[in-house]
Design a protein around this motif. Structure first.
Motif, short mmCIF file in Angstrom:
data_model
loop_
_atom_site.label_atom_id
_atom_site.label_comp_id
_atom_site.label_asym_id
_atom_site.label_seq_id
_atom_site.Cartn_x
_atom_site.Cartn_y
_atom_site.Cartn_z
N ALA A 51 72.60 -18.59 -19.44
CA ALA A 51 72.20 -19.96 -19.06
C ALA A 51 73.35 -20.68 -18.37
CB ALA A 51 71.74 -20.73 -20.30
N ARG A 52 74.57 -20.50 -18.89
CA ARG A 52 75.73 -21.12 -18.24
C ARG A 52 75.90 -20.59 -16.82
NH1 ARG A 52 78.52 -19.60 -22.86
NH2 ARG A 52 79.88 -18.27 -21.59
N GLN A 53 75.69 -19.28 -16.66
CA GLN A 53 75.85 -18.70 -15.33
C GLN A 53 74.83 -19.26 -14.35
OE1 GLN A 53 74.08 -15.08 -14.49
NE2 GLN A 53 74.90 -15.12 -12.41
N ALA A 54 73.59 -19.44 -14.81
CA ALA A 54 72.55 -20.01 -13.95
C ALA A 54 72.91 -21.44 -13.54
CB ALA A 54 71.20 -19.99 -14.66
N LEU A 55 73.43 -22.20 -14.49
CA LEU A 55 73.81 -23.58 -14.18
C LEU A 55 74.97 -23.62 -13.19
CD1 LEU A 55 73.52 -24.98 -17.80
CD2 LEU A 55 72.01 -25.53 -15.88
N ASP A 56 75.95 -22.75 -13.38
CA ASP A 56 77.08 -22.69 -12.44
C ASP A 56 76.60 -22.27 -11.05
OD1 ASP A 56 78.82 -23.39 -14.47
OD2 ASP A 56 79.43 -21.32 -14.90
N THR A 57 75.67 -21.29 -11.01
CA THR A 57 75.13 -20.83 -9.73
C THR A 57 74.39 -21.95 -9.02
OG1 THR A 57 74.96 -18.55 -10.54
CG2 THR A 57 73.60 -19.15 -8.63
N HIS A 58 73.57 -22.68 -9.76
CA HIS A 58 72.81 -23.77 -9.16
C HIS A 58 73.72 -24.90 -8.67
CE1 HIS A 58 68.58 -22.81 -10.96
NE2 HIS A 58 69.09 -21.84 -10.24
N ALA A 59 74.76 -25.17 -9.44
CA ALA A 59 75.71 -26.21 -9.01
C ALA A 59 76.33 -25.85 -7.67
CB ALA A 59 76.79 -26.41 -10.07
N GLU A 88 61.16 -12.36 -8.07
CA GLU A 88 62.03 -11.73 -7.08
C GLU A 88 63.15 -12.67 -6.65
OE1 GLU A 88 59.48 -10.55 -3.89
OE2 GLU A 88 58.70 -8.80 -4.95
N LYS A 89 62.86 -13.94 -6.54
CA LYS A 89 63.89 -14.91 -6.15
C LYS A 89 64.97 -15.06 -7.23
CE LYS A 89 61.12 -17.66 -2.94
NZ LYS A 89 60.52 -18.99 -2.66
N VAL A 90 64.57 -14.94 -8.49
CA VAL A 90 65.55 -14.97 -9.58
C VAL A 90 66.52 -13.79 -9.44
CG1 VAL A 90 65.86 -14.71 -12.07
CG2 VAL A 90 64.03 -16.18 -11.18
N LEU A 91 65.97 -12.62 -9.19
CA LEU A 91 66.80 -11.42 -9.07
C LEU A 91 67.68 -11.48 -7.82
CD1 LEU A 91 64.16 -8.73 -10.10
CD2 LEU A 91 65.88 -9.85 -11.54
N ARG A 92 67.12 -12.02 -6.75
CA ARG A 92 67.88 -12.12 -5.51
C ARG A 92 69.07 -13.07 -5.65
NH1 ARG A 92 63.41 -12.12 -1.39
NH2 ARG A 92 63.13 -14.09 -2.34
N ALA A 93 68.91 -14.08 -6.51
CA ALA A 93 70.00 -15.03 -6.75
C ALA A 93 71.03 -14.47 -7.74
CB ALA A 93 69.45 -16.34 -7.28
N LYS A 94 70.80 -13.22 -8.19
CA LYS A 94 71.70 -12.54 -9.13
C LYS A 94 71.83 -13.30 -10.46
CE LYS A 94 74.41 -9.93 -5.77
NZ LYS A 94 73.36 -9.98 -4.75
N LEU A 95 70.70 -13.84 -10.89
CA LEU A 95 70.64 -14.49 -12.20
C LEU A 95 70.19 -13.46 -13.24
CD1 LEU A 95 68.93 -17.79 -11.03
CD2 LEU A 95 71.35 -17.46 -11.59
N GLU A 96 70.24 -13.84 -14.50
CA GLU A 96 69.85 -12.96 -15.59
C GLU A 96 68.45 -12.39 -15.36
OE1 GLU A 96 69.28 -10.84 -18.84
OE2 GLU A 96 71.22 -11.84 -18.51
N ARG A 97 68.32 -11.07 -15.46
CA ARG A 97 67.03 -10.41 -15.19
C ARG A 97 65.92 -10.91 -16.12
NH1 ARG A 97 67.30 -6.11 -11.80
NH2 ARG A 97 65.28 -5.36 -12.54
N ASN A 98 66.30 -11.28 -17.34
CA ASN A 98 65.28 -11.75 -18.28
C ASN A 98 64.64 -13.05 -17.82
OD1 ASN A 98 63.86 -11.61 -20.84
ND2 ASN A 98 65.11 -13.35 -21.47
#
Length: 245
Positions: A80-88, A226-236
């Motif tokens: 979750a932290r990684q997703a937030l950092d990626t979005h920022a 697919e967009k989640v995976l393309r953004a290199k976010l957690e596969r789950n």
């Protein structure tokens, strides 16, 4: 007035697009978003652009606050932290500024409706309400509550009816508000439902008839995943979209 209320889009553009398309057939006068436009999904900018365009008012969610640098999220789990950092890092300056400007609560006093992301108790702590015990914490502020308080955060559809001394959980089905009771309603999630129904959730409130409605709509889960995976976010974060958890 007919209000379209939705929450927890979580950067799922396909779900949000499907919800807004469904709303077009519902004669909605005004839209409100209860927060968490970002987090988890693959399309934070696209979703922020859409919500900014459509919603009269958007409430600050915990993921919005984290991405905007308005809260400490070091205690979140790593993915979750990684997703937030990626979005920022992904957000445009305009969308980042928008998240920084959002408020914790909106009171629509003319129609006796309150909007917030989590519990109206201790707004900045984003506490959950998904059980009567949690709704009961709102009883000391009974006089401050609107006839209906609409929240998100739990990603579940829930209805709690309150009197000054009691809380009753009702089925999450369409209902009319009664005099003498106040209601806390969790509107579910557009982009990441967690009730084992993978369809996007959205709601409608008619302030004239005092009728509240729950709605669901199917959307293109495969593209969103697919967009989640393309953004290199957690596969789950992609896989859970298929099963609605």
């Amino acid at each position: 007035m007919r209000l379209g209320i939705f929450s927890d889009t979580h950067a799922n553009y396909e779900a949000l697009s499907a919800v807004l398309e469904s709303y077009r057939h519902e004669r909605i006068d005004v839209y409100y978003c209860l927060g968490d436009t970002v987090g988890y999904g693959g399309s934070p900018n696209e979703c922020a652009d859409l919500v900014r365009k459509v919603a009269r008012k958007t409430i600050l969610g915990n993921h919005d606050a984290a991405v905007a640098g308005r809260m400490d999220y070091s205690y979140y789990y790593e993915a979750a932290r990684q997703a937030l950092d990626t979005h920022a890092a992904m957000l445009s300056p305009e969308n980042a500024a928008w998240l920084r400007s959002l408020t914790y609560q909106e009171k629509l006093t003319d129609i006796n409706v309150d909007l917030c992301h989590g519990s109206p108790v201790r707004l900045e702590e984003f506490e959950y309400i998904f059980a009567p015990e949690q709704a009961r914490e709102c009883l000391p502020m009974w006089n401050e509550l609107g006839h209906i308080t609409l929240i998100g955060h739990s990603h579940l559809c829930k209805v709690f009816a309150l009197t000054p001394t009691s809380v009753e959980e009702l089925p999450a089905v369409d209902f009319h508000l009664e005099q003498g009771r106040k209601y806390i309603v969790s509107v579910g999630s557009v982009g990441q439902p967690r009730d084992y129904d993978n369809r996007a959730s959205y709601t409608i409130y008619d302030s004239d008839t005092k009728r509240f409605e729950f709605k669901r709509v199917e959307y293109d889960i495969e593209t969103a995943a697919e967009k989640v995976l393309r953004a290199k976010l957690e596969r789950n974060f992609a896989h859970r979209l298929y099963i609605g958890v």
